[in-house]
Scaffold this motif. Structure first.
Motif, mmCIF file in Angstrom:
data_model
loop_
_atom_site.group_PDB
_atom_site.id
_atom_site.type_symbol
_atom_site.label_atom_id
_atom_site.label_comp_id
_atom_site.label_asym_id
_atom_site.label_seq_id
_atom_site.Cartn_x
_atom_site.Cartn_y
_atom_site.Cartn_z
ATOM 1 N N GLY A 1 40.232 47.389 27.769
ATOM 2 C CA GLY A 1 39.302 47.271 28.890
ATOM 3 C C GLY A 1 39.483 48.345 29.923
ATOM 4 N N ASN A 2 40.328 48.061 30.920
ATOM 5 C CA ASN A 2 40.533 48.966 32.050
ATOM 6 C C ASN A 2 39.249 49.225 32.829
ATOM 7 O OD1 ASN A 2 43.356 49.353 31.857
ATOM 8 N ND2 ASN A 2 43.010 50.648 30.089
ATOM 9 N N TRP A 3 38.408 48.193 32.926
ATOM 10 C CA TRP A 3 37.140 48.307 33.639
ATOM 11 C C TRP A 3 37.351 48.256 35.145
ATOM 12 C CZ3 TRP A 3 36.346 43.819 36.449
ATOM 13 C CH2 TRP A 3 37.007 42.678 36.001
ATOM 14 N N ASP A 4 36.368 48.754 35.867
ATOM 15 C CA ASP A 4 36.387 48.730 37.334
ATOM 16 C C ASP A 4 34.977 48.428 37.836
ATOM 17 O OD1 ASP A 4 36.713 49.015 40.056
ATOM 18 O OD2 ASP A 4 37.204 51.151 39.980
ATOM 19 N N HIS A 5 34.777 47.209 38.258
ATOM 20 C CA HIS A 5 33.458 46.768 38.722
ATOM 21 C C HIS A 5 33.003 47.484 39.992
ATOM 22 C CE1 HIS A 5 36.338 44.342 40.900
ATOM 23 N NE2 HIS A 5 35.397 44.025 41.772
ATOM 24 N N GLU A 6 33.920 48.073 40.713
ATOM 25 C CA GLU A 6 33.555 48.767 41.956
ATOM 26 C C GLU A 6 32.661 49.975 41.674
ATOM 27 O OE1 GLU A 6 34.066 47.516 44.874
ATOM 28 O OE2 GLU A 6 35.406 45.921 44.209
ATOM 29 N N VAL A 7 32.783 50.590 40.488
ATOM 30 C CA VAL A 7 31.971 51.777 40.185
ATOM 31 C C VAL A 7 30.508 51.426 39.978
ATOM 32 C CG1 VAL A 7 33.914 53.090 39.238
ATOM 33 C CG2 VAL A 7 32.438 51.795 37.699
ATOM 34 N N TRP A 8 30.182 50.175 39.726
ATOM 35 C CA TRP A 8 28.771 49.788 39.579
ATOM 36 C C TRP A 8 28.334 48.859 40.705
ATOM 37 C CZ3 TRP A 8 31.699 48.187 35.029
ATOM 38 C CH2 TRP A 8 32.063 46.851 35.024
ATOM 39 N N GLY A 9 29.003 48.940 41.843
ATOM 40 C CA GLY A 9 28.540 48.227 43.021
ATOM 41 C C GLY A 9 29.276 46.939 43.338
ATOM 42 N N GLY A 10 30.262 46.579 42.548
ATOM 43 C CA GLY A 10 31.103 45.432 42.884
ATOM 44 C C GLY A 10 30.771 44.122 42.188
ATOM 45 N N GLU A 11 29.698 44.070 41.409
ATOM 46 C CA GLU A 11 29.361 42.838 40.698
ATOM 47 C C GLU A 11 30.404 42.584 39.604
ATOM 48 O OE1 GLU A 11 25.759 40.833 38.050
ATOM 49 O OE2 GLU A 11 25.594 42.925 38.685
ATOM 50 N N LEU A 12 31.021 41.401 39.657
ATOM 51 C CA LEU A 12 32.038 41.078 38.665
ATOM 52 C C LEU A 12 31.393 40.677 37.343
ATOM 53 C CD1 LEU A 12 34.475 39.128 40.986
ATOM 54 C CD2 LEU A 12 34.985 41.246 39.760
ATOM 55 N N PRO A 13 32.004 41.102 36.218
ATOM 56 C CA PRO A 13 31.440 40.755 34.918
ATOM 57 C C PRO A 13 31.627 39.271 34.608
ATOM 58 C CG PRO A 13 33.533 41.870 34.633
ATOM 59 C CD PRO A 13 33.213 41.899 36.100
#
Length: 172
Positions: A61-73
């Motif tokens: 994973g290593n995802w970062d929701h902040e890069v797409w505006g903060g919406e959590l998956p």
């Protein structure tokens, strides 16, 4: 002064908190760092899952929701693209992870599951968990992930041996 005869000398380093096996899983898992939108997140995961026809756990994973505006998956994003795979995807900082419905089922997580002290689990408007687990709650899913296979342990041993050859002191 010591004459090294033109050879390079660098200062030593000490890292007393290395997770070789976790690092290996991360390197062999899906990489979501490049996902800049929820759509890209889903697309990258779908493409990765399609490589495997079995029901292996998909980690990384290593995802970062902040890069797409903060919406959590949410598991709602990924359930339709993950097939038979249980999914558990860490946020880049390791303090949050997303599980799909299959992983939640394996972990025995349902709407009545108590959140462990020191953890958080988000619910949707229906009162069901979204698959997003934070800190101590992540252990609920982690305990359902099978341990390393003999082949994976062989790879770990090879990595440790390679580190030793390069002068990295690794405690067996």
């Amino acid at each position: 002064m010591i004459d090294l005869g033109g050879k390079l000398m660098t200062p030593g380093f000490i890292d007393n908190h290395t997770h070789f096996l976790f690092g290996g899983y991360t390197l062999s898992g899906v990489d979501l760092r490049k996902a800049k939108t929820p759509k890209e997140f889903i697309s990258i995961l779908k493409e990765f899952c399609q490589k495997y026809s079995d029901d292996r756990w998909i980690l990384g994973g290593n995802w970062d929701h902040e890069v797409w505006g903060g919406e959590l998956p949410s598991r709602d994003w990924i359930d339709s693209v993950t097939g038979n795979h249980p999914i558990f995807l860490n946020r880049y900082d390791g303090h949050m992870a997303l599980a799909n419905s299959k992983a939640l089922e394996i972990a025995g997580i349902n709407k009545d599951t108590k959140v462990p002290e020191g953890g958080e689990m988000r619910k949707n408007t229906k009162g069901e968990y979204t698959g997003l687990l934070k800190d101590e709650a992540m252990a609920l899913v982690n305990k359902g992930i099978p341990g390393p296979t003999e082949k994976e342990l062989e790879v770990l041993r090879a990595v440790v041996d390679e580190g030793k050859k390069a002068g990295v002191m690794v405690q067996d």
